[in-house]
Design a protein around this motif. Sequence first.
Motif: not given
Length: 194
Positions: A118, A120-122
């Motif tokens: 996850g 990539h969300k940052h």
Amino acid sequence: MTKIIGLTGGIGSGKTTVAKMFMANGIPVYIADEEAKKIMDSKEIILQIENVFGAEVVSNKKIDRVKLSKIVFNNPEKLEQLNKIVHPAVQKHFKDWLKNHTTVPFVIKEAAILFETGGHKHCDKVITVVAPQLLRIERVILRDKSDKDSVLHRINNQWSDEKKILLSDFVIENVDLEKTTKQVDDILKVLNKI
């Protein structure tokens, strides 16, 4: 505000080669896998890993990576347990590293399992490095002195290129170094405008 550009790709795709191309252009690059290895040598993390996986994965006050790999790579639940120990520590380390790079427009965060965790969300943008599977297998066998079956097993434990591409802003096909360099240069031109 410094932008975070995620750089990912499956095993053997050549994302480290691409990361070095960005470094050669003066871009700060955080290589999560390398930092994770250093973090796994810290007393605090060794203790947590020992508590979960047992004393047999520690030898001479260090993690026996071969033994630990054998446990986690054939067991998704165990791999998730390991990730829950290591990834928060890597995240904290990255945030601290980022504080030292506030004067640049963007940094590259290279992570093999950026999407799987996850991460990539940052990121403000994501670059995925791809290469044909046969070439990836050849590269990993040469690099790690491993066999085809174990490389395929590792490939199958990661997201497919197709799935990653759908969530990526840029895709680099890393087959020919000259073409890869050109793709990096083209992406840099775009990134320098954001």
